[in-house]
Design a protein around this motif. Sequence first.
Motif, mmCIF file in Angstrom:
data_model
loop_
_atom_site.group_PDB
_atom_site.id
_atom_site.type_symbol
_atom_site.label_atom_id
_atom_site.label_comp_id
_atom_site.label_asym_id
_atom_site.label_seq_id
_atom_site.Cartn_x
_atom_site.Cartn_y
_atom_site.Cartn_z
ATOM 1 N N ALA A 56 -0.457 2.257 4.886
ATOM 2 C CA ALA A 56 -1.009 1.061 4.241
ATOM 3 C C ALA A 56 -2.419 1.307 3.720
ATOM 4 O O ALA A 56 -2.801 0.785 2.665
ATOM 5 C CB ALA A 56 -1.012 -0.099 5.232
ATOM 6 N N THR A 210 8.669 -0.061 6.552
ATOM 7 C CA THR A 210 8.120 -0.514 5.275
ATOM 8 C C THR A 210 7.654 -1.953 5.352
ATOM 9 O O THR A 210 6.639 -2.331 4.756
ATOM 10 C CB THR A 210 9.165 -0.355 4.153
ATOM 11 O OG1 THR A 210 9.577 1.018 4.091
ATOM 12 C CG2 THR A 210 8.588 -0.772 2.810
ATOM 13 N N LEU A 214 3.811 -3.262 4.511
ATOM 14 C CA LEU A 214 3.495 -4.364 3.604
ATOM 15 C C LEU A 214 2.763 -5.495 4.310
ATOM 16 O O LEU A 214 2.039 -6.261 3.670
ATOM 17 C CB LEU A 214 4.779 -4.887 2.952
ATOM 18 C CG LEU A 214 5.497 -3.887 2.040
ATOM 19 C CD1 LEU A 214 6.776 -4.492 1.470
ATOM 20 C CD2 LEU A 214 4.587 -3.424 0.911
ATOM 21 N N GLN A 368 -1.988 -13.321 0.461
ATOM 22 C CA GLN A 368 -1.454 -12.140 -0.215
ATOM 23 C C GLN A 368 -0.778 -12.515 -1.525
ATOM 24 O O GLN A 368 -0.925 -11.814 -2.536
ATOM 25 C CB GLN A 368 -0.441 -11.432 0.689
ATOM 26 C CG GLN A 368 -1.053 -10.444 1.660
ATOM 27 C CD GLN A 368 0.008 -9.622 2.350
ATOM 28 O OE1 GLN A 368 1.028 -10.138 2.801
ATOM 29 N NE2 GLN A 368 -0.229 -8.338 2.463
ATOM 30 N N SER A 372 -2.146 -11.087 -5.076
ATOM 31 C CA SER A 372 -1.249 -10.249 -5.876
ATOM 32 C C SER A 372 -1.027 -10.839 -7.261
ATOM 33 O O SER A 372 -0.895 -10.100 -8.247
ATOM 34 C CB SER A 372 0.086 -10.084 -5.144
ATOM 35 O OG SER A 372 -0.100 -9.477 -3.888
ATOM 36 N N VAL A 419 3.835 -6.278 -3.155
ATOM 37 C CA VAL A 419 3.251 -7.174 -2.161
ATOM 38 C C VAL A 419 3.530 -8.633 -2.522
ATOM 39 O O VAL A 419 3.784 -9.466 -1.637
ATOM 40 C CB VAL A 419 1.731 -6.921 -2.035
ATOM 41 C CG1 VAL A 419 1.081 -7.957 -1.118
ATOM 42 C CG2 VAL A 419 1.463 -5.516 -1.496
ATOM 43 N N LYS A 422 7.023 -9.286 -1.487
ATOM 44 C CA LYS A 422 7.073 -9.364 -0.030
ATOM 45 C C LYS A 422 6.528 -10.698 0.463
ATOM 46 O O LYS A 422 7.076 -11.319 1.384
ATOM 47 C CB LYS A 422 6.287 -8.210 0.575
ATOM 48 C CG LYS A 422 6.101 -8.282 2.084
ATOM 49 C CD LYS A 422 4.730 -8.836 2.458
ATOM 50 C CE LYS A 422 4.574 -9.003 3.953
ATOM 51 N NZ LYS A 422 3.325 -9.707 4.301
#
Length: 478
Positions: A56, A210, A214, A368, A372, A419, A422
């Motif tokens: 990360a 993974t 994230l 986030q 993003s 991201v 996610k």
Amino acid sequence: MAVKIIHEPEPKPGTLGTKELYALAVGQVIGAGVITLIVPAIKMTGYSAWLAYLTAIIMGFIMVLPTIFISSTLRLGGGNYSMLCELAGPTVGGIFAYAYLTQCLSLSLFGASAAAYLGDIFPILGSHLARIIVGGALLTFFFVVNLMGVDIMAFAQKVMTWLLIAMLFVFAVAGVIQGSLPIFDFSDPEFLTQGWGITFENGQIAGGFTGAVLLFVYSCQGYYMTSSYGKDSKNARRDIPKAMLMTVPTLIVLYVGVAMAGTRVMTVEEYGSSTTLVFAAQRIFPTWLFILFIIGGPIMALLSTLNSSFAYNAINIGQSCDDGWLPASFGKKNKAGARVWILTFMYVVGMIPIVFGFSIEVITNMVQLMTSAFAILNMIAYLKLPKKYPNSWKKARLHVPDALYYVICWVSFFFFMVVLWKSCLSMSPLLAAINVAAIVILAAIGLWRSKTGNIVIHTSVWSGEPEEHTASEQQPKS
């Protein structure tokens, strides 16, 4: 009405040097993430949580790298807002000015996280009401600190950051030495408890290596905000990118070390329902050192990020007030140069998730998602840098060939979109829709204002090359 663009003359050097900027960068990035996300990630991927953090950090560095290049080329007086107005254009800057107001939710993350830690230590503070009081008290304290001006804020940040680094380093070393779990055995069934990929539960991300990466990456990119201190820096184009680059090895040592310690001393089952490192610290340290660690490590990490977040957000929002996107009265400064009403707005918005009891994971995913989404606007600016400031770009200390620069920008953008995806999957469809709707509505207001408002943009971007931009410009309505 037209949008008038004024390129202000470059101001005199500020008071922040490399040490202060490094403290701001480290304090900004080492916060709620390393303190409150490690245990949830351990539950997602097992012993491999430390490797997920290393991955990360590398991913976060690539995401931040275009901003480092920008900061090596240009001195930004209003942070990301100034960069967008100058490189991407006034319309993009206006969209950002309104959509960025949602970012103030991040303040609640640090207050809520500190309250969660104190609740694990003192059960009496574990109730919802107690967490409201604790989170609100911390927000109030740093609200007052930031009202005193950037110098006081930076001094407090420097003290907190050095104590933070020391305590996290001690925890990492002591935990790795004292622990006995096989966290470096890739063949152990507890190393990858849910595989290398992502596992889902009820349509939302629930585990996997993974998935942990994230989750972690949120806490690995906040140092890009250091670009906002251009006006207050002694030598912005040298010291700001230097401070950001110095932050990366610091994250590797501290983040990976703390994750190793957290996984080496306790199993997933032993953490139980806790989301903090409190019980791991109790196992590692004697009582007196445990108390010192909690204050100097987790609490200081959260408070240093809370402190610098007030400052960073005020700079971005304040510049948009100066330009007319938001009311000038909203950006009013006190005698210490602090934006009183903006800080008050952030304080109130930061309290909302605390009052309603949003979980730390929910707040993280909300922030986030918003961050993003801004990457779409940033990408427009990144791609225009080499052509708009060719001389400064070629002379930049961190100059790379244009082709390599563009590749880095696109890889960064791709990671931000991952991201974003996610974040949407990690919250309920209703909450995701509300967040996306809020961003779209605020962006639409910015677009409308760029076409109808009387906007005078003071770009506050300086290249050190006066021949590139010397006169005011007038941009008609499009």
